[in-house]
Write a protein that holds these residues in place. Structure first.
Motif, PDB file in Angstrom:
ATOM      1  N   ALA A  42       0.831  -1.211   0.000  1.00  0.00           N
ATOM      2  CA  ALA A  42       0.000   0.000   0.000  1.00  0.00           C
ATOM      3  C   ALA A  42       0.866   1.261   0.000  1.00  0.00           C
ATOM      4  CB  ALA A  42      -0.925  -0.003   1.209  1.00  0.00           C
ATOM      5  N   ARG A  43       1.942   1.247   0.776  1.00  0.00           N
ATOM      6  CA  ARG A  43       2.845   2.407   0.844  1.00  0.00           C
ATOM      7  C   ARG A  43       3.543   2.626  -0.500  1.00  0.00           C
ATOM      8  NH1 ARG A  43       5.478   0.761   5.019  1.00  0.00           N
ATOM      9  NH2 ARG A  43       7.307  -0.025   3.955  1.00  0.00           N
ATOM     10  N   VAL A  44       4.013   1.546  -1.117  1.00  0.00           N
ATOM     11  CA  VAL A  44       4.691   1.658  -2.406  1.00  0.00           C
ATOM     12  C   VAL A  44       3.725   2.134  -3.479  1.00  0.00           C
ATOM     13  CG1 VAL A  44       5.751   0.299  -4.263  1.00  0.00           C
ATOM     14  CG2 VAL A  44       6.506   0.012  -1.908  1.00  0.00           C
ATOM     15  N   LYS A  45       2.524   1.590  -3.488  1.00  0.00           N
ATOM     16  CA  LYS A  45       1.538   1.975  -4.501  1.00  0.00           C
ATOM     17  C   LYS A  45       1.157   3.452  -4.372  1.00  0.00           C
ATOM     18  CE  LYS A  45      -0.644   0.147  -7.938  1.00  0.00           C
ATOM     19  NZ  LYS A  45       0.083  -0.208  -9.134  1.00  0.00           N
ATOM     20  N   ALA A  46       1.113   3.969  -3.148  1.00  0.00           N
ATOM     21  CA  ALA A  46       0.803   5.385  -2.945  1.00  0.00           C
ATOM     22  C   ALA A  46       1.928   6.282  -3.464  1.00  0.00           C
ATOM     23  CB  ALA A  46       0.554   5.661  -1.459  1.00  0.00           C
ATOM     24  N   LEU A  47       3.169   5.821  -3.301  1.00  0.00           N
ATOM     25  CA  LEU A  47       4.318   6.616  -3.739  1.00  0.00           C
ATOM     26  C   LEU A  47       4.622   6.446  -5.221  1.00  0.00           C
ATOM     27  CD1 LEU A  47       6.695   5.946  -0.723  1.00  0.00           C
ATOM     28  CD2 LEU A  47       5.549   8.093  -1.269  1.00  0.00           C
ATOM     29  N   TRP A  48       4.471   5.227  -5.734  1.00  0.00           N
ATOM     30  CA  TRP A  48       4.798   4.908  -7.119  1.00  0.00           C
ATOM     31  C   TRP A  48       3.644   4.129  -7.747  1.00  0.00           C
ATOM     32  CZ3 TRP A  48       8.668   3.764  -3.353  1.00  0.00           C
ATOM     33  CH2 TRP A  48       9.703   4.685  -3.326  1.00  0.00           C
ATOM     34  N   PRO A  49       2.621   4.840  -8.254  1.00  0.00           N
ATOM     35  CA  PRO A  49       1.452   4.162  -8.819  1.00  0.00           C
ATOM     36  C   PRO A  49       1.790   3.226  -9.977  1.00  0.00           C
ATOM     37  CG  PRO A  49       1.058   6.516  -8.580  1.00  0.00           C
ATOM     38  CD  PRO A  49       2.504   6.276  -8.256  1.00  0.00           C
ATOM     39  N   GLU A  50       2.908   3.461 -10.654  1.00  0.00           N
ATOM     40  CA  GLU A  50       3.276   2.600 -11.779  1.00  0.00           C
ATOM     41  C   GLU A  50       3.874   1.266 -11.328  1.00  0.00           C
ATOM     42  OE1 GLU A  50       6.799   5.094 -10.735  1.00  0.00           O
ATOM     43  OE2 GLU A  50       4.690   5.464 -10.986  1.00  0.00           O
ATOM     44  N   GLY A  51       4.142   1.124 -10.053  1.00  0.00           N
ATOM     45  CA  GLY A  51       4.696  -0.116  -9.526  1.00  0.00           C
ATOM     46  C   GLY A  51       3.688  -1.248  -9.584  1.00  0.00           C
ATOM     47  N   SER A  52       4.182  -2.463  -9.474  1.00  0.00           N
ATOM     48  CA  SER A  52       3.284  -3.609  -9.480  1.00  0.00           C
ATOM     49  C   SER A  52       3.418  -4.378  -8.173  1.00  0.00           C
ATOM     50  CB  SER A  52       3.553  -4.529 -10.681  1.00  0.00           C
ATOM     51  OG  SER A  52       4.854  -5.056 -10.606  1.00  0.00           O
ATOM     52  N   ILE A  53       2.295  -4.888  -7.711  1.00  0.00           N
ATOM     53  CA  ILE A  53       2.220  -5.609  -6.452  1.00  0.00           C
ATOM     54  C   ILE A  53       1.881  -7.067  -6.764  1.00  0.00           C
ATOM     55  CG2 ILE A  53       1.130  -5.703  -4.180  1.00  0.00           C
ATOM     56  CD1 ILE A  53       2.612  -3.031  -4.814  1.00  0.00           C
ATOM     57  N   HIS A  54       2.666  -7.977  -6.216  1.00  0.00           N
ATOM     58  CA  HIS A  54       2.409  -9.401  -6.420  1.00  0.00           C
ATOM     59  C   HIS A  54       2.017 -10.025  -5.084  1.00  0.00           C
ATOM     60  CE1 HIS A  54       4.066  -9.506 -10.505  1.00  0.00           C
ATOM     61  NE2 HIS A  54       4.734  -8.460 -10.061  1.00  0.00           N
ATOM     62  N   HIS A  55       1.068 -10.921  -5.148  1.00  0.00           N
ATOM     63  CA  HIS A  55       0.577 -11.577  -3.930  1.00  0.00           C
ATOM     64  C   HIS A  55       0.871 -13.046  -3.957  1.00  0.00           C
ATOM     65  CE1 HIS A  55      -1.565  -7.981  -2.690  1.00  0.00           C
ATOM     66  NE2 HIS A  55      -1.853  -7.843  -3.966  1.00  0.00           N
TER      67      HIS A  55
END
Length: 55
Positions: A42-55
């Motif tokens: 959540a913190r990374v996505k707020a700072l870098w919206p172009e990032g990708s999150i893997h679960h």
């Protein structure tokens, strides 16, 4: 990463640096860190919206 006494950066990346340089957040599969992963994602996505999150 830490600054060593000789002013060089010391990096420990047991699983490599590919995810970091690719702007991906992936869970640490060696540990059960679901809560930590979700908070970090959540913190990374707020700072870098172009990032990708893997679960």
């Amino acid at each position: 990463m830490r600054l060593a006494d000789d002013d060089h950066l010391h990096i420990e990346a047991f699983f490599g640096l590919n995810e970091k340089f690719s702007n991906r957040v992936v869970p640490n599969y060696a540990l059960d860190d679901r809560n930590t992963h979700e908070e970090k994602a959540a913190r990374v996505k707020a700072l870098w919206p172009e990032g990708s999150i893997h679960h």
